[in-house]
Every structure is written in C-alpha cells, then in structure tokens.
Design an enzyme around this catalytic site. Structure first.
Site, short mmCIF file in Angstrom:
data_model
loop_
_atom_site.label_atom_id
_atom_site.label_comp_id
_atom_site.label_asym_id
_atom_site.label_seq_id
_atom_site.Cartn_x
_atom_site.Cartn_y
_atom_site.Cartn_z
N SER A 135 -0.65 9.31 2.86
CA SER A 135 -1.08 8.12 2.13
C SER A 135 -1.89 8.50 0.90
O SER A 135 -2.59 9.53 0.90
CB SER A 135 -1.95 7.27 3.05
OG SER A 135 -2.59 6.25 2.33
N TYR A 159 -9.47 6.41 8.09
CA TYR A 159 -8.01 6.32 7.99
C TYR A 159 -7.49 7.43 7.06
O TYR A 159 -6.62 8.23 7.43
CB TYR A 159 -7.58 4.94 7.46
CG TYR A 159 -6.15 4.92 7.01
CD1 TYR A 159 -5.11 4.99 7.92
CD2 TYR A 159 -5.82 4.88 5.65
CE1 TYR A 159 -3.79 5.03 7.51
CE2 TYR A 159 -4.51 4.90 5.22
CZ TYR A 159 -3.50 4.97 6.15
OH TYR A 159 -2.19 5.02 5.74
N LYS A 163 -5.26 10.98 7.85
CA LYS A 163 -4.01 11.36 7.18
C LYS A 163 -4.14 12.77 6.59
O LYS A 163 -3.21 13.57 6.63
CB LYS A 163 -3.65 10.35 6.09
CG LYS A 163 -3.15 9.03 6.63
CD LYS A 163 -1.78 9.19 7.29
CE LYS A 163 -1.25 7.89 7.86
NZ LYS A 163 0.01 8.07 8.60
N ASN A 188 1.17 1.92 -2.89
CA ASN A 188 1.11 0.59 -2.27
C ASN A 188 2.51 0.08 -1.94
O ASN A 188 3.22 -0.42 -2.81
CB ASN A 188 0.37 -0.37 -3.19
CG ASN A 188 -1.12 -0.08 -3.23
OD1 ASN A 188 -1.53 1.01 -3.65
ND2 ASN A 188 -1.92 -1.01 -2.78
#
Ligand code: WQD
Length: 342
Positions: A135, A159, A163, A188
């Site tokens: 991400s 988060y 990742k 996104n």
C-alpha cells in the site's frame, strides 16, 4: 456456499491442465477482480479467504478454501491448499487505518502473522512466486507529493507498518530460500469492473460520498484549507481493473525476470482533489453533490501521488481508466446493489 479444503486434491484440480494460481483474499473487493481476470485468462484459480469481509458469491468458479491465514493452527491446511499452485497473489489482510490505530497488536497478528504463515506454507510446499498487495500507506506523509519507490519509508500508522513488514518478509524470504516476490503498492483504489463486484465497504471517499447521497445528506469534504490548488487533499485514484491487470502482469514478470524481489507503485501518476471527485460524482449521477466542509481528518497528507515510471518501464503496464470511468463504474455498481439512490 463455501467450499472447503476438501476440494483441494480432487481430480478437478488440474482441469485446465496447468498449475493453479492461489489468491488469498480472493472473495474481497480487489481480490474478486483479480480472480475474475485470471479465470477469464484461462487460469485455474484457488481462493483462500476467511470470509470475514469477503463473499463466497464473488469467487465464480474458483475453488474456495475458507481459512484464516493468521491462525497458526491452520498451517497444515494452508500448506495443503497450496498443493498444485504455481504462484500466490496475497491480498488478504486488514485495511482500516483507524482500526489499526486502536488495535495495533491485532493488526500485526493479522497482517504480519498472516504473511509469515503464508511464507512458511509456501516454502514447505515449494511454491516460490508471490505477488503481494502492499500500500501507499508505507510512505506515510512524504515531503514530496509524487513519491518514488526508493524514498524513505515512514508509515504513520500500524496498518502501513504491517504492510511494510510484509514487504520486508518478502525480501527476506527472497534472500533466504529463493522466493521470487513483487510488492505492489496500491494508491487509492476505486471503481468496479463489473456491477456485481463494487466495493461493499463504506470506508473510502467515493463510497462515503454515495452513502451520504443515499442518506439524503450532502457529501463531506474533510478540510478545504490544505496547500493544494482548491484547498482539498489530492490523491492518485486508480481503477480496480487497472490494479487487477497489474497483478496479471506482475505474475508474468516473475516468470521472466531474474530480480528476486522488487516493489512498484500502482497508480496513475496524476492527482485528483476531493472536490474534483465529488464534482465527478455529480456529473455521472446527475445529482446535486455540492459538499459541506467538515474539519480535517487526522493524518491526511495534503498530496499523495505515485511516481509510476518504474512500473511502466518494467512491466510495460499503464493505467487505462480515467476518473470518469472510476466514478461512473462505482456509481453503476452502487445502483445495482441494495442501497440504490432514487
Ligand atoms: C481520500 C481523501 C479524505 C471521505 C486510505 C488509506 C490508505 C489506503 C486507501 C488501503 C482524503 C477525503 C474522504 C469523505 C473526504 N488504504 N475524504 N470526505 O485516506 O487517501 O487512503 O485508503 O488499503 O492506506 O489511508 O483514502 O478514500 O479515505 O480519502 O473529504 O467523506 O478524501 O480526507 O483526503 P486515503 P480515503
């Protein structure tokens, strides 16, 4: 209905005469798009998903093994589920930033523990190709608006940290036992490739705008005093089909390239403001989407756009869908679902 690990090892397994591709999280929003594209390209697909958010109806003809990757007691079943697989696309994971701030240890257990178990099972089963869903959250709040893959990675929430640790695990497995891995850093993600595969969660800008319209409220802009052209945050919105296509190409790359490990941004390289997205929702829906301005949300960087020359040059891949296509497909999928806006 969920099919269990019992399906694994059946004579059906190699019905296409080729080894299967395993997609973790294949019953979720992004995973289901990857599964559908893989199936349409003639691959046999096996999905591993705990169905905590995913939906068994989304996986089509793929085998479904219902299993929680983070549950170490399930390692033998996980290893069995990889039997006959050539490569793994690892998409399963928790992805809510706020939740990760509230439950950091659980996020590490789920995302990092899940990756660790997967790599243990892959090594034991001799499966050595992996495409990992990373991400843009690994970048945190970068100083430059358009981020290159090689800048310092400073995630600002558990988060993003989970990742990043996942990426490290891919790198370390490459060094330790010859895993061939690609980390894809999504920007996104939005839109829908098919009306039945829209994003069912209301966690990101476009679904949140549609939810507000459904509730007969004005869309919200979280802050309009950022140092950007119209004062609202700028992001790199990418169509979920472009994301899914990048996974197909990444797998092909693993077959032909000798680099053991690499990371790529998957974005468009272009920025769109919150106001521009909300205006586009108005254009495609014909609704009045004039927003209300609400306070800034904590932790939102003003601008986050992916530099995409690396993926474009290495994969010869380029995003094909523009903002209108993203918003239009989101709108159609929303209207095909249970919360039709009338
Ligand atoms: C986009 C912009 C909001 C809703 C997050 C995660 C990231 C990744 C993608 C992945 C922001 C603004 C939103 C609304 C608004 N996650 N907004 N009104 O924050 O860029 O990225 O999702 O797996 O890791 O951090 O995406 O869609 O939440 O917000 O003004 O009703 O829209 O403030 O500027 P974000 P988002």
């Amino acid at each position: 209905m969920a099919r269990s690990a019992g399906a694994v090892g059946s004579p059906e397994r190699n019905r296409l005469g080729a080894m299967a591709i395993c997609v973790t999280g294949g019953a979720g929003y992004i995973g289901a798009h990857v599964v559908r594209l893989l199936e349409r390209a003639g691959h046999q697909v096996r999905v591993i998903d705990d169905l905590s958010y995913g939906d068994a109806a989304r996986v089509g003809q793929a085998e479904l093994v219902q299993l929680d990757l983070a549950d170490t007691a399930e390692l033998p079943r996980l290893q069995a589920a990889l039997d006959g697989c050539r490569a793994v696309v690892h998409i399963a994971g928790r992805k809510q930033v706020g939740e990760s701030v509230e439950r950091p240890a659980w996020y590490y257990q789920q995302n990092v523990g899940g990756m660790a178990n997967l790599l243990l099972a892959m090594r034991a089963q001799g499966v050595d190709r992996l495409v990992f869903s990373s991400s843009a959250a690994v970048y945190g709040e970068p100083k430059t608006g358009q981020v290159r893959e090689d800048i310092d990675l400073r995630p600002i929430n558990p988060y993003g940290e989970s990742k990043l640790v996942g990426e490290w695990l891919v790198r370390d497995a490459a060094r330790a036992w010859g895993l061939r891995g690609v980390n894809l850093r999504y920007f996104n993600v939005a839109g829908a490739g098919w009306e039945d595969l829209g994003d069912p969660a209301v966690l990101n800008l476009i679904p949140m705008v549609l939810q507000r319209l459904y509730d007969r409220r004005r869309p919200a802009v979280f802050g309009d005093d950022y140092p950007t052209p119209d004062g609202t945050c700028v992001r790199d919105y990418i169509h979920v089909v472009d994301i899914a296509t990048a996974h197909m190409i990444a797998m092909d790359y693993l077959e032909r390239d000798s680099r053991p490990f690499d990371a790529f941004n998957i974005g468009t390289g272009a920025g769109t403001s919150v106001r521009q997205v909300i205006e586009m929702v108005g254009e495609v829906s014909g609704l009045d989407t004039a927003p209300v301005v609400e306070p800034r949300r904590a932790g939102d960087p003003p601008v986050l756009i992916g530099a995409v020359d690396r993926i474009e040059q290495t994969f010869e891949w380029k995003a094909q869908h523009d903002l209108r296509s993203i918003v239009d497909s989101s709108w159609r999928a929303w209207q095909a679902g249970p919360k039709r806006i009338v």
